[in-house]
Design an enzyme around this catalytic site. Sequence first.
Site, PDB file in Angstrom:
ATOM      1  N   GLU B 123       0.828  -1.212   0.000  1.00  0.00           N
ATOM      2  CA  GLU B 123       0.000   0.000   0.000  1.00  0.00           C
ATOM      3  C   GLU B 123       0.862   1.262   0.000  1.00  0.00           C
ATOM      4  OE1 GLU B 123      -3.756   0.139   0.056  1.00  0.00           O
ATOM      5  OE2 GLU B 123      -2.901   1.962  -0.749  1.00  0.00           O
ATOM      6  N   GLY B 181      12.496  19.431   2.246  1.00  0.00           N
ATOM      7  CA  GLY B 181      12.511  17.969   2.262  1.00  0.00           C
ATOM      8  C   GLY B 181      11.419  17.337   1.422  1.00  0.00           C
ATOM      9  N   GLU B 184      14.033  15.480  -3.566  1.00  0.00           N
ATOM     10  CA  GLU B 184      15.368  14.923  -3.370  1.00  0.00           C
ATOM     11  C   GLU B 184      16.434  15.885  -3.895  1.00  0.00           C
ATOM     12  OE1 GLU B 184      15.774  11.904  -1.971  1.00  0.00           O
ATOM     13  OE2 GLU B 184      13.622  11.567  -1.823  1.00  0.00           O
ATOM     14  N   LYS B 199       4.152   4.665  -9.888  1.00  0.00           N
ATOM     15  CA  LYS B 199       2.938   4.469  -9.090  1.00  0.00           C
ATOM     16  C   LYS B 199       1.736   4.166  -9.985  1.00  0.00           C
ATOM     17  CE  LYS B 199       4.612   7.507  -5.436  1.00  0.00           C
ATOM     18  NZ  LYS B 199       4.741   8.940  -5.068  1.00  0.00           N
TER      19      LYS B 199
END
Lengths: 420, 420
Positions: B123, B181, B184, B199
Amino acid sequence: MSNDKQLVIGLFGFGVVGEGLYKVLHQTESLNARIKKVCIKNANKKRNAPDELFTTDRDVILNDPEINVVVEVINESEPAFYIVSTALKNGKEVVSASKKMIAEHLPELLKLQTETGLSFLYEASACASIPVIRNLEEYYDNDLLHGIRGIVNGSTNYILTKMFEEKLDFKQALLQAQQLGFAEADPTLDVDGWDAVNKWVILLLHAYGVVSKVEDVLFTGIQNIQGADATVGREKNLEIRLVGQAKKLQNGKVAAFVLPQFVKHDDHLSFVKNEYNGAVVESSFADKQFFYGKGAGSFPTASAVLSDISALRYDYKYEYKKLYYHQPNELTTDYYLKVYLSFDDWDFIPKEKLEWIEEWHAESDRKYLVGVVHANELKQNNWWRENGTSLILSPEPIIEDVEIRKLKKKSLELAGLNIN
Amino acid sequence: MSNDKQLVIGLFGFGVVGEGLYKVLHQTESLNARIKKVCIKNANKKRNAPDELFTTDRDVILNDPEINVVVEVINESEPAFYIVSTALKNGKEVVSASKKMIAEHLPELLKLQTETGLSFLYEASACASIPVIRNLEEYYDNDLLHGIRGIVNGSTNYILTKMFEEKLDFKQALLQAQQLGFAEADPTLDVDGWDAVNKWVILLLHAYGVVSKVEDVLFTGIQNIQGADATVGREKNLEIRLVGQAKKLQNGKVAAFVLPQFVKHDDHLSFVKNEYNGAVVESSFADKQFFYGKGAGSFPTASAVLSDISALRYDYKYEYKKLYYHQPNELTTDYYLKVYLSFDDWDFIPKEKLEWIEEWHAESDRKYLVGVVHANELKQNNWWRENGTSLILSPEPIIEDVEIRKLKKKSLELAGLNIN
């Protein structure tokens, strides 16, 4: 688990939901489900389906050994309970949409499921098409659920939206909702909060494993909300919603209520307007999750029923994990609520019942105050919903005992006093 | 199914997600799960846990017969695949958060699950804390799903929000995302759309039973979006999002892509701002359902991993019903898309490749047009993402064949011609 399971359905009710279901099941072969018989009340009404499908004798379905699934989408609570309980006893799995019936019969229905080992699914009973029961049951199945807040009644939400956005008064907004089919001819069940609290009792079971009755939950509807309240809301940059809320307190017990609430514009629930429903689930790590969709109406209800029927093919059942596998939770009214109260006369408000009052306005006909009151005071008394008095919770209304003692002490200190 | 199942976990990875998990499992006795061993890469780093918990030898976990669950939250794709596949072969159930690894190895991972009969849950790999896989798998498990649209990458959504709302240019917005944050140090995976399409490949499997590769899905990121595009959006009262979309076409095949898209203010996806994720699921009867929450970050990821671990106690597994029990669906690029293209020079645009152009603006340095192009043209060529050309879909961008023929005919007729 197998896909070959053939579902032979006995359907109770052929209103908009029932007829919609009949059409879809006809069109969707892959569901491997067929309606064998439909039980109706009025044999003389013209139906869009073959005559031989119908019966007015419920035993024709309940005693048919070939029928392995009973789907019940009727309006009346007691006949619905008879149908559901008899079907389970006769070895049939059951899908139901009757929130009132379920909320009134939780203990019996739980017992029947344990005894028979059969599935009893009722996703349609809360927020219709929004899979909130299934998510509470399956996904938030650990004990890290901090709280859930939801708008679970579309009629009242429609009325509040119109009062707020179009400045209609309550009666005008209600009339509009009725004309559009968002409110019943007799709107009491919706307007006074009964429908919402029925759903909240069901959600409390799946969120926290609490088996409760409507009477255990502090609730009211929007019957006393006035245009003046909406005006105050606009001044404070807040909207009004009828919000169901359940929260695990620091003492481990659960606070639960359905009350009108002021919500900020950045609250997810302020996104929920008109006839829509929405729920915000807060858990230890996921932060806030927001589920939104149509919470009523024939198609959204049929959709939820359909998903339940579909789940039966895979022998899905609710496991009530929080009730049976965790330490079940207990409701409490031992906490404080920050409330707004508007009223016509100061005499209607027992001021000594408020912990403190931090704002009051007596300048216009409709007076109001903002203060803090013990939840138990509201649970046990009616003054706050009588004489046209309107109570609306503040945003983030719950104040736990520990905090209030500190605040009390501080305010007394400020007043030059000292307590220990 | 039983609550007594004791989970003994071998954990791979002790970064923010891994350490968070370790803490929660410690605090939550009712989960009946304990971490026996943690495999890390760097033995010398100081960790907030007893030394004897750690190992750098993955076989210590993979070959330990007492460990029945492997949880994998590492960053590298190939080691993750080795861990997951070896664990399954060794009879352990697996929870993973590695979207890239999963998207790259769907066929092998499906085969391993069939062969071993073990659970492999992930998940956390799509939208982190939002239970979108579980809902597609369980609740939308019939073939009535019309479409799904989602914002599945928080970094790009944060950048787009800042470009739009604070009129930052791309580089400033990216820098801010990195400082907070949300992106990246090497932002390519996010910015160019790789993370989102990974995804999307996973969601396509659970939404439609489509086993695809990243290369099968038409996609790009937000790397070419410019401040000028945001300006056009504001003029047209539209916002820009990086949207994954899948839709069942009239011919029964599935259109799927991840592309920047203009969204209207009343689109549910316009509610999704900053680092949040959201998905809109459209099905036959439920109308639109909207799921919203935090799609990345250590806590939301840990939360999803935790829900999966919790589900293992009840022997939950994905059944891939749409793949195995229904007619699996097929991807297609045989449809048209309505697009906005902005560019520095007309020569960059092969105008003959567009079906028609209905709007063009050459008045400023950054030129743009609105027109219709065949999806296959975009799938097979690169001109639309080269030379700084920026492509953004129109709201409701998909035009099916049937409709376009009608429109073509009409436009030719208007031009005094006639076709048959």
